[in-house]
Design a protein around this motif. Sequence first.
Motif, PDB file in Angstrom:
ATOM      1  N   ASP A 285      -9.962   5.494  -1.772  1.00  0.00           N
ATOM      2  CA  ASP A 285      -9.672   6.934  -2.352  1.00  0.00           C
ATOM      3  C   ASP A 285      -8.464   7.316  -2.721  1.00  0.00           C
ATOM      4  O   ASP A 285      -8.190   7.892  -3.805  1.00  0.00           O
ATOM      5  CB  ASP A 285     -10.116   7.945  -1.228  1.00  0.00           C
ATOM      6  CG  ASP A 285     -11.553   7.976  -0.577  1.00  0.00           C
ATOM      7  OD1 ASP A 285     -12.487   7.462  -1.409  1.00  0.00           O
ATOM      8  OD2 ASP A 285     -11.646   8.448   0.412  1.00  0.00           O
ATOM      9  N   ARG A 286      -7.235   6.776  -2.197  1.00  0.00           N
ATOM     10  CA  ARG A 286      -5.900   6.906  -2.743  1.00  0.00           C
ATOM     11  C   ARG A 286      -5.765   6.162  -4.161  1.00  0.00           C
ATOM     12  O   ARG A 286      -5.165   6.589  -4.852  1.00  0.00           O
ATOM     13  CB  ARG A 286      -4.978   6.159  -1.684  1.00  0.00           C
ATOM     14  CG  ARG A 286      -4.613   7.109  -0.746  1.00  0.00           C
ATOM     15  CD  ARG A 286      -3.513   6.448   0.141  1.00  0.00           C
ATOM     16  NE  ARG A 286      -3.518   7.279   1.456  1.00  0.00           N
ATOM     17  CZ  ARG A 286      -2.691   6.971   2.650  1.00  0.00           C
ATOM     18  NH1 ARG A 286      -2.305   5.709   2.411  1.00  0.00           N
ATOM     19  NH2 ARG A 286      -2.613   7.696   3.663  1.00  0.00           N
TER      20      ARG A 286
ATOM     21  N   GLN B 214      -7.477   8.323  -6.531  1.00  0.00           N
ATOM     22  CA  GLN B 214      -6.400   9.511  -7.017  1.00  0.00           C
ATOM     23  C   GLN B 214      -5.414   8.702  -8.058  1.00  0.00           C
ATOM     24  O   GLN B 214      -5.107   9.539  -9.029  1.00  0.00           O
ATOM     25  CB  GLN B 214      -5.903  10.042  -5.758  1.00  0.00           C
ATOM     26  CG  GLN B 214      -6.658  10.948  -5.011  1.00  0.00           C
ATOM     27  CD  GLN B 214      -5.979  11.295  -3.626  1.00  0.00           C
ATOM     28  OE1 GLN B 214      -5.008  10.871  -3.256  1.00  0.00           O
ATOM     29  NE2 GLN B 214      -6.755  11.788  -2.925  1.00  0.00           N
ATOM     30  N   LEU B 215      -4.863   7.590  -7.746  1.00  0.00           N
ATOM     31  CA  LEU B 215      -3.946   6.807  -8.764  1.00  0.00           C
ATOM     32  C   LEU B 215      -4.618   6.854  -9.919  1.00  0.00           C
ATOM     33  O   LEU B 215      -3.784   6.926 -10.888  1.00  0.00           O
ATOM     34  CB  LEU B 215      -3.314   5.680  -7.865  1.00  0.00           C
ATOM     35  CG  LEU B 215      -2.206   5.068  -8.589  1.00  0.00           C
ATOM     36  CD1 LEU B 215      -1.083   5.915  -8.648  1.00  0.00           C
ATOM     37  CD2 LEU B 215      -1.954   3.571  -8.013  1.00  0.00           C
TER      38      LEU B 215
ATOM     39  N   TRP C 154       0.708  -1.177   0.222  1.00  0.00           N
ATOM     40  CA  TRP C 154       0.073  -0.045  -0.209  1.00  0.00           C
ATOM     41  C   TRP C 154       1.031   1.282  -0.124  1.00  0.00           C
ATOM     42  O   TRP C 154       0.235   2.457   0.019  1.00  0.00           O
ATOM     43  CB  TRP C 154      -1.146   0.057   1.143  1.00  0.00           C
ATOM     44  CG  TRP C 154      -1.906  -0.994   0.677  1.00  0.00           C
ATOM     45  CD1 TRP C 154      -2.150  -2.088   1.428  1.00  0.00           C
ATOM     46  CD2 TRP C 154      -2.873  -0.953  -0.268  1.00  0.00           C
ATOM     47  NE1 TRP C 154      -3.062  -2.940   0.900  1.00  0.00           N
ATOM     48  CE2 TRP C 154      -3.651  -2.202   0.016  1.00  0.00           C
ATOM     49  CE3 TRP C 154      -3.507  -0.209  -1.167  1.00  0.00           C
ATOM     50  CZ2 TRP C 154      -4.901  -2.397  -1.061  1.00  0.00           C
ATOM     51  CZ3 TRP C 154      -4.467  -0.406  -2.062  1.00  0.00           C
ATOM     52  CH2 TRP C 154      -5.055  -1.610  -1.817  1.00  0.00           C
ATOM     53  N   LYS C 155       2.268   1.194  -0.061  1.00  0.00           N
ATOM     54  CA  LYS C 155       3.103   2.236  -0.015  1.00  0.00           C
ATOM     55  C   LYS C 155       2.576   2.922  -1.699  1.00  0.00           C
ATOM     56  O   LYS C 155       2.537   1.813  -2.600  1.00  0.00           O
ATOM     57  CB  LYS C 155       4.435   1.938   0.140  1.00  0.00           C
ATOM     58  CG  LYS C 155       4.519   1.619   1.579  1.00  0.00           C
ATOM     59  CD  LYS C 155       6.127   1.663   1.715  1.00  0.00           C
ATOM     60  CE  LYS C 155       6.416   1.526   3.046  1.00  0.00           C
ATOM     61  NZ  LYS C 155       7.719   0.977   3.754  1.00  0.00           N
ATOM     62  N   SER C 156       2.689   3.987  -1.741  1.00  0.00           N
ATOM     63  CA  SER C 156       2.220   4.549  -3.259  1.00  0.00           C
ATOM     64  C   SER C 156       2.961   4.130  -4.383  1.00  0.00           C
ATOM     65  O   SER C 156       2.500   3.672  -5.276  1.00  0.00           O
ATOM     66  CB  SER C 156       2.156   6.187  -2.903  1.00  0.00           C
ATOM     67  OG  SER C 156       1.621   6.591  -4.254  1.00  0.00           O
TER      68      SER C 156
ATOM     69  N   ARG D 140       2.487   0.416  -5.271  1.00  0.00           N
ATOM     70  CA  ARG D 140       1.169   0.146  -5.529  1.00  0.00           C
ATOM     71  C   ARG D 140       1.242   0.934  -7.172  1.00  0.00           C
ATOM     72  O   ARG D 140       0.469  -0.022  -7.909  1.00  0.00           O
ATOM     73  CB  ARG D 140       0.119   1.020  -4.914  1.00  0.00           C
ATOM     74  CG  ARG D 140      -1.389   0.613  -5.350  1.00  0.00           C
ATOM     75  CD  ARG D 140      -2.294   1.212  -4.225  1.00  0.00           C
ATOM     76  NE  ARG D 140      -2.426   2.831  -4.297  1.00  0.00           N
ATOM     77  CZ  ARG D 140      -1.758   3.537  -3.219  1.00  0.00           C
ATOM     78  NH1 ARG D 140      -1.432   2.760  -2.037  1.00  0.00           N
ATOM     79  NH2 ARG D 140      -1.948   4.535  -3.341  1.00  0.00           N
ATOM     80  N   LYS D 141       1.706   1.852  -7.305  1.00  0.00           N
ATOM     81  CA  LYS D 141       1.813   2.381  -8.543  1.00  0.00           C
ATOM     82  C   LYS D 141       2.468   1.515  -9.492  1.00  0.00           C
ATOM     83  O   LYS D 141       1.922   1.217 -10.737  1.00  0.00           O
ATOM     84  CB  LYS D 141       2.356   3.892  -8.660  1.00  0.00           C
ATOM     85  CG  LYS D 141       2.165   4.580  -9.913  1.00  0.00           C
ATOM     86  CD  LYS D 141       2.464   6.145  -9.605  1.00  0.00           C
ATOM     87  CE  LYS D 141       2.266   6.893 -10.944  1.00  0.00           C
ATOM     88  NZ  LYS D 141       2.277   8.355 -10.747  1.00  0.00           N
TER      89      LYS D 141
ATOM     90  N   LEU E  60     -10.067   4.895   2.888  1.00  0.00           N
ATOM     91  CA  LEU E  60      -9.011   5.765   2.733  1.00  0.00           C
ATOM     92  C   LEU E  60      -8.112   5.244   1.741  1.00  0.00           C
ATOM     93  O   LEU E  60      -7.708   5.915   0.593  1.00  0.00           O
ATOM     94  CB  LEU E  60      -7.985   6.058   4.135  1.00  0.00           C
ATOM     95  CG  LEU E  60      -6.947   6.771   3.787  1.00  0.00           C
ATOM     96  CD1 LEU E  60      -7.158   8.293   3.518  1.00  0.00           C
ATOM     97  CD2 LEU E  60      -5.910   6.531   4.922  1.00  0.00           C
ATOM     98  N   LEU E  61      -7.842   3.954   1.572  1.00  0.00           N
ATOM     99  CA  LEU E  61      -7.041   3.168   0.568  1.00  0.00           C
ATOM    100  C   LEU E  61      -7.690   3.221  -0.707  1.00  0.00           C
ATOM    101  O   LEU E  61      -7.116   3.406  -1.872  1.00  0.00           O
ATOM    102  CB  LEU E  61      -6.589   1.770   1.096  1.00  0.00           C
ATOM    103  CG  LEU E  61      -5.712   1.848   2.238  1.00  0.00           C
ATOM    104  CD1 LEU E  61      -5.637   0.362   2.543  1.00  0.00           C
ATOM    105  CD2 LEU E  61      -4.230   2.304   1.896  1.00  0.00           C
TER     106      LEU E  61
END
Length: 167
Positions: A152-153, A156-157, A41-43, A46-47, A149-150
């Motif tokens: 929503d992130r 955004q991604l 789940w670190k951005s 995940r990206k 929250l995840l």
Amino acid sequence: MGTVLSWFKAGGPWLYIIGALGLLLFVLLFERGCEALSPYWKSSRRKQAWNDQLNTVYRDWKRGDALEDLLTREKKRLTAGTTFIAGLVQVLIMLGLLGTVSGLMSAYQAQTGGMEGGIDKALLTTQYALVLAIPGMFFHRLWSRRSDLLYDRGRQLVNEFLLETES
């Protein structure tokens, strides 16, 4: 260990069921907590994972459709088991009340030994069920907020990916 077994015996048969369900509840909560704290789940990770999937699994799709599908899959993965956990907490509360009722009924039906034996059993099952249910409710709510929250992130991604595609 002996005192724990004597405590369970004093609580009556409902306490064994409540104990087994409480153990299941905390195993599920531990599993969900590990998922929430996963380094996935670190951005940046995940990206990169989503980029890899887009380049392999979804390469024939339109990028926006593929991202929406990825986001839907992530939402399912995030919320997996949370409804069961909420139901399990409710069952624990009801079993605690059932233990109270059965203990009170045995106290009123007792011919010898007075009422304190049945009332003790009733209160013990209620106490144990609530001791398990209250943290279960707390962690269920905490996980629900974390998964929102995840998600929503992730949304955004998806928007970032779409903006990169357009430019």
